[in-house]
Motif scaffolding. Structure first.
Motif, PDB file in Angstrom:
ATOM      1  N   MET A   1      17.979  -0.399 -18.769  1.00 54.05           N
ATOM      2  CA  MET A   1      18.932  -0.419 -20.521  1.00 54.05           C
ATOM      3  C   MET A   1      19.593  -1.234 -20.498  1.00 54.05           C
ATOM      4  SD  MET A   1      17.563   2.519 -22.699  1.00 54.05           S
ATOM      5  CE  MET A   1      18.311   3.802 -22.155  1.00 54.05           C
ATOM      6  N   ALA A   2      19.067  -2.837 -20.734  1.00 52.92           N
ATOM      7  CA  ALA A   2      20.783  -3.164 -21.241  1.00 52.92           C
ATOM      8  C   ALA A   2      21.224  -3.116 -22.468  1.00 52.92           C
ATOM      9  CB  ALA A   2      20.397  -4.553 -20.229  1.00 52.92           C
ATOM     10  N   TYR A   3      22.427  -3.293 -22.679  1.00 51.00           N
ATOM     11  CA  TYR A   3      23.066  -3.045 -24.087  1.00 51.00           C
ATOM     12  C   TYR A   3      23.604  -4.527 -24.282  1.00 51.00           C
ATOM     13  CZ  TYR A   3      23.391   1.422 -23.665  1.00 51.00           C
ATOM     14  OH  TYR A   3      24.241   2.768 -23.631  1.00 51.00           O
ATOM     15  N   GLU A   4      23.203  -5.098 -26.005  1.00 48.60           N
ATOM     16  CA  GLU A   4      24.233  -5.984 -26.277  1.00 48.60           C
ATOM     17  C   GLU A   4      24.941  -6.015 -26.621  1.00 48.60           C
ATOM     18  OE1 GLU A   4      22.076  -8.550 -29.852  1.00 48.60           O
ATOM     19  OE2 GLU A   4      20.837  -7.512 -29.258  1.00 48.60           O
ATOM     20  N   VAL A   5      26.114  -7.196 -26.254  1.00 48.41           N
ATOM     21  CA  VAL A   5      27.237  -7.607 -26.540  1.00 48.41           C
ATOM     22  C   VAL A   5      27.367  -8.262 -27.620  1.00 48.41           C
ATOM     23  CG1 VAL A   5      29.285  -7.930 -25.589  1.00 48.41           C
ATOM     24  CG2 VAL A   5      28.152  -7.021 -24.301  1.00 48.41           C
ATOM     25  N   GLU A   6      28.582  -7.364 -28.719  1.00 43.95           N
ATOM     26  CA  GLU A   6      28.652  -7.999 -29.890  1.00 43.95           C
ATOM     27  C   GLU A   6      30.489  -7.914 -29.803  1.00 43.95           C
ATOM     28  OE1 GLU A   6      27.840  -7.442 -33.798  1.00 43.95           O
ATOM     29  OE2 GLU A   6      25.994  -7.594 -33.606  1.00 43.95           O
ATOM     30  N   ILE A   7      31.205  -9.537 -30.208  1.00 43.38           N
ATOM     31  CA  ILE A   7      32.832  -9.405 -29.423  1.00 43.38           C
ATOM     32  C   ILE A   7      33.069  -9.185 -31.575  1.00 43.38           C
ATOM     33  CG2 ILE A   7      34.736 -10.289 -29.035  1.00 43.38           C
ATOM     34  CD1 ILE A   7      33.032 -11.450 -26.830  1.00 43.38           C
ATOM     35  N   ASP A   8      34.081  -8.428 -31.537  1.00 40.61           N
ATOM     36  CA  ASP A   8      34.567  -8.806 -33.007  1.00 40.61           C
ATOM     37  C   ASP A   8      35.369  -9.977 -33.234  1.00 40.61           C
ATOM     38  OD1 ASP A   8      35.324  -7.118 -35.739  1.00 40.61           O
ATOM     39  OD2 ASP A   8      37.311  -7.395 -35.290  1.00 40.61           O
ATOM     40  N   ASN A   9      35.895  -9.840 -34.451  1.00 41.34           N
ATOM     41  CA  ASN A   9      35.962 -11.773 -34.820  1.00 41.34           C
ATOM     42  C   ASN A   9      37.649 -12.148 -34.361  1.00 41.34           C
ATOM     43  OD1 ASN A   9      34.062 -12.517 -36.120  1.00 41.34           O
ATOM     44  ND2 ASN A   9      34.299 -12.648 -37.971  1.00 41.34           N
ATOM     45  N   ARG A  10      38.391 -10.395 -35.213  1.00 37.76           N
ATOM     46  CA  ARG A  10      39.656 -10.521 -34.068  1.00 37.76           C
ATOM     47  C   ARG A  10      39.976 -10.354 -32.834  1.00 37.76           C
ATOM     48  NH1 ARG A  10      43.372  -7.014 -38.137  1.00 37.76           N
ATOM     49  NH2 ARG A  10      42.964  -7.573 -40.181  1.00 37.76           N
ATOM     50  N   ALA A  11      38.947 -10.100 -31.934  1.00 37.74           N
ATOM     51  CA  ALA A  11      39.095  -9.971 -30.322  1.00 37.74           C
ATOM     52  C   ALA A  11      38.598 -11.029 -29.796  1.00 37.74           C
ATOM     53  CB  ALA A  11      37.866  -8.442 -29.748  1.00 37.74           C
ATOM     54  N   LEU A  12      38.247 -12.027 -30.642  1.00 43.43           N
ATOM     55  CA  LEU A  12      36.474 -13.534 -30.004  1.00 43.43           C
ATOM     56  C   LEU A  12      38.737 -13.989 -30.359  1.00 43.43           C
ATOM     57  CD1 LEU A  12      34.787 -14.821 -29.143  1.00 43.43           C
ATOM     58  CD2 LEU A  12      34.322 -15.086 -31.735  1.00 43.43           C
ATOM     59  N   LYS A  13      38.992 -14.044 -31.441  1.00 42.09           N
ATOM     60  CA  LYS A  13      40.216 -15.139 -31.683  1.00 42.09           C
ATOM     61  C   LYS A  13      41.578 -14.671 -30.505  1.00 42.09           C
ATOM     62  CE  LYS A  13      44.184 -16.032 -34.836  1.00 42.09           C
ATOM     63  NZ  LYS A  13      44.188 -15.860 -36.438  1.00 42.09           N
ATOM     64  N   ALA A  14      41.522 -13.367 -30.021  1.00 41.77           N
ATOM     65  CA  ALA A  14      42.793 -13.105 -29.146  1.00 41.77           C
ATOM     66  C   ALA A  14      42.279 -14.040 -27.529  1.00 41.77           C
ATOM     67  CB  ALA A  14      42.660 -11.301 -29.031  1.00 41.77           C
ATOM     68  N   LEU A  15      41.493 -14.086 -27.402  1.00 39.96           N
ATOM     69  CA  LEU A  15      39.815 -13.880 -25.989  1.00 39.96           C
ATOM     70  C   LEU A  15      40.175 -15.636 -26.289  1.00 39.96           C
ATOM     71  CD1 LEU A  15      38.899 -13.384 -24.037  1.00 39.96           C
ATOM     72  CD2 LEU A  15      36.806 -13.675 -24.981  1.00 39.96           C
ATOM     73  N   LYS A  16      40.584 -16.498 -26.998  1.00 39.25           N
ATOM     74  CA  LYS A  16      40.439 -17.954 -26.638  1.00 39.25           C
ATOM     75  C   LYS A  16      40.981 -17.789 -27.088  1.00 39.25           C
ATOM     76  CE  LYS A  16      36.085 -18.770 -30.296  1.00 39.25           C
ATOM     77  NZ  LYS A  16      35.897 -19.250 -31.138  1.00 39.25           N
ATOM     78  N   LEU A  17      42.912 -16.879 -27.409  1.00 35.03           N
ATOM     79  CA  LEU A  17      43.953 -17.535 -27.040  1.00 35.03           C
ATOM     80  C   LEU A  17      44.754 -17.723 -25.573  1.00 35.03           C
ATOM     81  CD1 LEU A  17      45.970 -16.350 -30.357  1.00 35.03           C
ATOM     82  CD2 LEU A  17      44.956 -18.732 -29.764  1.00 35.03           C
ATOM     83  N   LEU A  18      44.062 -17.019 -25.167  1.00 31.66           N
ATOM     84  CA  LEU A  18      44.330 -17.034 -23.191  1.00 31.66           C
ATOM     85  C   LEU A  18      43.866 -18.583 -22.558  1.00 31.66           C
ATOM     86  CD1 LEU A  18      42.747 -13.146 -22.692  1.00 31.66           C
ATOM     87  CD2 LEU A  18      44.941 -13.732 -23.236  1.00 31.66           C
ATOM     88  N   SER A  19      44.408 -18.145 -21.048  1.00 32.23           N
ATOM     89  CA  SER A  19      44.176 -19.410 -20.840  1.00 32.23           C
ATOM     90  C   SER A  19      42.409 -19.138 -20.315  1.00 32.23           C
ATOM     91  CB  SER A  19      45.137 -19.159 -19.493  1.00 32.23           C
ATOM     92  OG  SER A  19      44.738 -18.064 -17.851  1.00 32.23           O
ATOM     93  N   LYS A  20      41.751 -20.086 -19.852  1.00 31.84           N
ATOM     94  CA  LYS A  20      40.570 -20.740 -19.453  1.00 31.84           C
ATOM     95  C   LYS A  20      39.830 -19.399 -17.570  1.00 31.84           C
ATOM     96  CE  LYS A  20      37.198 -24.421 -18.572  1.00 31.84           C
ATOM     97  NZ  LYS A  20      36.840 -25.804 -18.184  1.00 31.84           N
TER      98      LYS A  20
END
Length: 94
Positions: free
Chosen positions: A1-20
């Motif tokens: 039973m797999a869960y779906e993942v959603e990323i909050d906008n603030r968390a997504l912004k923090a993720l995009k600021l990291l190195s590749k």
């Protein structure tokens, strides 16, 4: 039973600021939560109702598990220095 993942906008912004490469590692860790949202390394964050955290190097990933919708909501991603200060200011209810 797999869960779906959603990323909050603030968390997504923090993720995009990291190195590749770091972004790829953290994304892989988030994807692993789909099959097991409560790995042995996950701990609850004190002072929060239903927020868990997992580590990836010096970074922490905070997420809520919403069982009735089979959903994992990533609410915060940050380095260990500032991660816990964020939760002193913010209370989540999931």
């Amino acid at each position: 039973m797999a869960y779906e993942v959603e990323i909050d906008n603030r968390a997504l912004k923090a993720l995009k600021l990291l190195s590749k490469s770091l972004r790829r590692q953290i994304s892989k860790k988030i994807d692993s939560l789909k099959e097991n949202p409560y790995p042995a390394s996950a701990t609850k964050i004190q002072g929060q109702e239903n927020i868990w955290r997992v580590r990836k190097g010096n970074y922490r990933i905070a997420y809520a598990v919403i069982e009735n919708k089979l959903l994992i909501l990533v609410v915060h991603i940050g380095d260990r220095k500032s991660f816990y200060n964020y939760f002193k200011r913010v209370k989540f209810k999931a």
